[in-house]
Design a protein around this motif. Structure first.
Motif, PDB file in Angstrom:
ATOM      1  N   LEU A   1       0.644  -1.270  -0.047  1.00  0.00           N
ATOM      2  CA  LEU A   1      -0.014  -0.096   0.118  1.00  0.00           C
ATOM      3  C   LEU A   1       0.769   1.534   0.072  1.00  0.00           C
ATOM      4  O   LEU A   1       1.727   1.495   0.829  1.00  0.00           O
ATOM      5  CB  LEU A   1      -0.567  -0.022   1.354  1.00  0.00           C
ATOM      6  CG  LEU A   1      -2.042   1.136   1.573  1.00  0.00           C
ATOM      7  CD1 LEU A   1      -3.112   0.926   0.322  1.00  0.00           C
ATOM      8  CD2 LEU A   1      -2.577   1.059   2.703  1.00  0.00           C
ATOM      9  N   PRO A   2       0.579   2.092  -0.848  1.00  0.00           N
ATOM     10  CA  PRO A   2       1.548   3.357  -0.902  1.00  0.00           C
ATOM     11  C   PRO A   2       1.250   4.396   0.392  1.00  0.00           C
ATOM     12  O   PRO A   2       0.233   4.217   0.877  1.00  0.00           O
ATOM     13  CB  PRO A   2       1.086   4.176  -2.012  1.00  0.00           C
ATOM     14  CG  PRO A   2       0.233   2.958  -3.178  1.00  0.00           C
ATOM     15  CD  PRO A   2      -0.215   2.079  -1.980  1.00  0.00           C
ATOM     16  N   GLY A   3       2.552   4.760   0.753  1.00  0.00           N
ATOM     17  CA  GLY A   3       2.395   5.691   1.872  1.00  0.00           C
ATOM     18  C   GLY A   3       2.600   4.587   3.203  1.00  0.00           C
ATOM     19  O   GLY A   3       2.508   5.221   4.706  1.00  0.00           O
ATOM     20  N   ALA A   4       2.544   3.131   3.188  1.00  0.00           N
ATOM     21  CA  ALA A   4       2.417   2.427   4.514  1.00  0.00           C
ATOM     22  C   ALA A   4       3.900   2.426   5.026  1.00  0.00           C
ATOM     23  O   ALA A   4       4.565   2.197   4.103  1.00  0.00           O
ATOM     24  CB  ALA A   4       1.757   1.035   4.299  1.00  0.00           C
ATOM     25  N   PRO A   5       3.892   2.013   6.165  1.00  0.00           N
ATOM     26  CA  PRO A   5       5.313   1.708   6.684  1.00  0.00           C
ATOM     27  C   PRO A   5       5.665   0.300   6.173  1.00  0.00           C
ATOM     28  O   PRO A   5       4.864  -0.496   5.856  1.00  0.00           O
ATOM     29  CB  PRO A   5       5.083   2.028   8.263  1.00  0.00           C
ATOM     30  CG  PRO A   5       3.844   1.649   8.502  1.00  0.00           C
ATOM     31  CD  PRO A   5       2.782   2.220   7.043  1.00  0.00           C
ATOM     32  N   PRO A   6       6.984   0.065   6.480  1.00  0.00           N
ATOM     33  CA  PRO A   6       7.333  -1.360   6.229  1.00  0.00           C
ATOM     34  C   PRO A   6       6.560  -2.320   7.151  1.00  0.00           C
ATOM     35  O   PRO A   6       6.309  -2.181   8.097  1.00  0.00           O
ATOM     36  CB  PRO A   6       8.742  -1.169   6.903  1.00  0.00           C
ATOM     37  CG  PRO A   6       9.419   0.004   6.500  1.00  0.00           C
ATOM     38  CD  PRO A   6       8.165   0.750   6.934  1.00  0.00           C
ATOM     39  N   VAL A   7       6.084  -3.652   6.506  1.00  0.00           N
ATOM     40  CA  VAL A   7       5.234  -4.276   7.218  1.00  0.00           C
ATOM     41  C   VAL A   7       5.846  -5.691   7.338  1.00  0.00           C
ATOM     42  O   VAL A   7       6.558  -6.413   6.629  1.00  0.00           O
ATOM     43  CB  VAL A   7       3.864  -4.627   6.037  1.00  0.00           C
ATOM     44  CG1 VAL A   7       3.265  -5.864   6.615  1.00  0.00           C
ATOM     45  CG2 VAL A   7       3.170  -3.191   5.946  1.00  0.00           C
ATOM     46  N   TRP A   8       5.460  -6.174   8.730  1.00  0.00           N
ATOM     47  CA  TRP A   8       5.943  -7.518   9.219  1.00  0.00           C
ATOM     48  C   TRP A   8       4.675  -8.218   8.889  1.00  0.00           C
ATOM     49  O   TRP A   8       3.489  -7.912   9.651  1.00  0.00           O
ATOM     50  CB  TRP A   8       6.312  -7.481  10.425  1.00  0.00           C
ATOM     51  CG  TRP A   8       7.762  -7.385  10.729  1.00  0.00           C
ATOM     52  CD1 TRP A   8       8.944  -8.023  10.141  1.00  0.00           C
ATOM     53  CD2 TRP A   8       8.511  -6.520  11.738  1.00  0.00           C
ATOM     54  NE1 TRP A   8      10.015  -7.835  10.660  1.00  0.00           N
ATOM     55  CE2 TRP A   8       9.830  -6.648  11.529  1.00  0.00           C
ATOM     56  CE3 TRP A   8       7.916  -5.698  12.550  1.00  0.00           C
ATOM     57  CZ2 TRP A   8      10.804  -6.056  12.250  1.00  0.00           C
ATOM     58  CZ3 TRP A   8       8.941  -5.110  13.295  1.00  0.00           C
ATOM     59  CH2 TRP A   8      10.423  -5.224  13.286  1.00  0.00           C
ATOM     60  N   ALA A   9       4.464  -9.396   8.014  1.00  0.00           N
ATOM     61  CA  ALA A   9       3.225  -9.919   7.964  1.00  0.00           C
ATOM     62  C   ALA A   9       3.212 -10.830   9.258  1.00  0.00           C
ATOM     63  O   ALA A   9       4.359 -11.473   9.616  1.00  0.00           O
ATOM     64  CB  ALA A   9       3.206 -11.188   6.832  1.00  0.00           C
ATOM     65  N   LEU A  10       2.087 -10.980   9.697  1.00  0.00           N
ATOM     66  CA  LEU A  10       1.965 -11.654  11.252  1.00  0.00           C
ATOM     67  C   LEU A  10       0.403 -12.718  11.206  1.00  0.00           C
ATOM     68  O   LEU A  10      -0.420 -12.059  10.504  1.00  0.00           O
ATOM     69  CB  LEU A  10       1.640 -10.694  12.291  1.00  0.00           C
ATOM     70  CG  LEU A  10       1.138 -11.250  13.677  1.00  0.00           C
ATOM     71  CD1 LEU A  10       2.375 -11.898  14.384  1.00  0.00           C
ATOM     72  CD2 LEU A  10       0.918  -9.862  14.502  1.00  0.00           C
ATOM     73  N   GLY A  11       0.541 -13.839  11.758  1.00  0.00           N
ATOM     74  CA  GLY A  11      -0.598 -14.516  12.071  1.00  0.00           C
ATOM     75  C   GLY A  11      -0.389 -15.781  11.293  1.00  0.00           C
ATOM     76  O   GLY A  11      -0.523 -15.781   9.914  1.00  0.00           O
ATOM     77  N   GLY A  12      -0.189 -16.962  11.616  1.00  0.00           N
ATOM     78  CA  GLY A  12      -0.069 -18.190  10.839  1.00  0.00           C
ATOM     79  C   GLY A  12       1.059 -18.223  10.033  1.00  0.00           C
ATOM     80  O   GLY A  12       1.193 -19.115   9.241  1.00  0.00           O
ATOM     81  N   ILE A  13       2.138 -17.552  10.284  1.00  0.00           N
ATOM     82  CA  ILE A  13       3.309 -17.734   9.601  1.00  0.00           C
ATOM     83  C   ILE A  13       4.316 -18.692  10.156  1.00  0.00           C
ATOM     84  O   ILE A  13       4.531 -18.983  11.302  1.00  0.00           O
ATOM     85  CB  ILE A  13       4.203 -16.466   9.901  1.00  0.00           C
ATOM     86  CG1 ILE A  13       3.452 -15.072   9.250  1.00  0.00           C
ATOM     87  CG2 ILE A  13       5.404 -16.690   9.135  1.00  0.00           C
ATOM     88  CD1 ILE A  13       3.220 -15.203   7.311  1.00  0.00           C
ATOM     89  N   ASP A  14       4.796 -19.417   9.207  1.00  0.00           N
ATOM     90  CA  ASP A  14       5.726 -20.621   9.359  1.00  0.00           C
ATOM     91  C   ASP A  14       6.842 -20.689   8.178  1.00  0.00           C
ATOM     92  O   ASP A  14       6.562 -19.894   7.155  1.00  0.00           O
ATOM     93  CB  ASP A  14       5.248 -21.956   9.764  1.00  0.00           C
ATOM     94  CG  ASP A  14       4.278 -22.466   8.573  1.00  0.00           C
ATOM     95  OD1 ASP A  14       4.455 -22.243   7.680  1.00  0.00           O
ATOM     96  OD2 ASP A  14       3.483 -23.209   9.283  1.00  0.00           O
ATOM     97  N   ALA A  15       7.584 -21.777   8.241  1.00  0.00           N
ATOM     98  CA  ALA A  15       8.506 -21.850   7.057  1.00  0.00           C
ATOM     99  C   ALA A  15       7.996 -22.080   5.842  1.00  0.00           C
ATOM    100  O   ALA A  15       8.472 -21.747   4.770  1.00  0.00           O
ATOM    101  CB  ALA A  15       9.616 -22.758   7.570  1.00  0.00           C
ATOM    102  N   THR A  16       6.580 -22.574   5.910  1.00  0.00           N
ATOM    103  CA  THR A  16       5.979 -22.792   4.440  1.00  0.00           C
ATOM    104  C   THR A  16       5.318 -21.618   3.787  1.00  0.00           C
ATOM    105  O   THR A  16       5.137 -21.873   2.548  1.00  0.00           O
ATOM    106  CB  THR A  16       4.750 -23.846   4.790  1.00  0.00           C
ATOM    107  OG1 THR A  16       3.757 -23.303   5.407  1.00  0.00           O
ATOM    108  CG2 THR A  16       5.190 -24.951   5.606  1.00  0.00           C
TER     109      THR A  16
END
Length: 198
Positions: free
Chosen positions: A141-156
């Motif tokens: 999204l333009p103007g958004a800060p850098p994002v960490w994706a969160l929730g249900g994240i694993d090596a897959t």
């Protein structure tokens, strides 16, 4: 608050001592993960009394090379403060925000947030039934800060988050519940590094 290194580490660990295997201590587990390459930790532990919370943050700040962020309540020596979606932005200090849709990401960017978590990225065992997964493309999204994706994240699925524009991933359960948390960190970092080299 001390500024964390820039750019943000690709892997952020959210703490939840209640999910640790029996006999595991939180500080020792985070230190093991840092030795395995973890770059940043977000201290949640919202139920801790102020003195115990401060002591935990100070212990983790002594771990070499680790960026230490606090959730919802500040610590003067932490590298930043992570806010819930409803909390007002601070007038001083480096901060980030939990975001769940385009509007919250836009707000975080307008406020000057240095990062955001975007959740839920996928179904999460830590928060079952916690909303439908977000559109991963919101990380661009333009103007958004850098994002960490969160929730249900694993090596897959960690690499998929980077492909959709996330600066990195944030994990809790995949590491906190693991029999060998540091091994999970190694696997996640290998996946992220491989995708980052494409």
């Amino acid at each position: 608050m001390n500024a964390p290194p820039s750019p943000l580490p690709r892997l952020l660990l959210l703490t939840d001592r209640a999910q640790l295997a029996k006999g595991r201590g939180l500080s020792a587990t985070v230190a093991e993960c840092a030795a395995a390459g973890l770059g940043a930790v977000l201290v949640r532990e919202h139920d801790l009394a102020p003195g115990a919370h401060a002591a935990l943050v100070e212990t983790l700040l002594a771990v070499p090379g680790l960026t230490v962020l606090t959730s919802r309540r500040p610590h003067p020596a932490a590298h930043g403060l992570h806010l819930a979606a409803h909390q007002p932005a601070p007038t001083t200090g480096r901060f980030g925000r939990s975001c769940h849709d385009a509007g919250e990401l836009a707000r975080a960017g307008a406020e000057g947030a240095a990062w955001a978590t975007l959740s839920p990225y996928a179904a999460s065992a830590s928060k079952p039934g916690h909303g439908p997964p977000v559109d991963p493309g919101l990380a661009r999204l333009p103007g958004a800060p850098p994002v960490w994706a969160l929730g249900g994240i694993d090596a897959t699925n960690a690499a998929d988050a980077l492909r959709h524009g996330a600066a990195g991933v944030a994990v809790m359960g995949a590491v906190m519940r693991a029999r060998e948390p540091a091994a999970q960190v190694v696997d996640l970092l290998a996946t992220l590094d491989q995708e980052g080299q494409r």
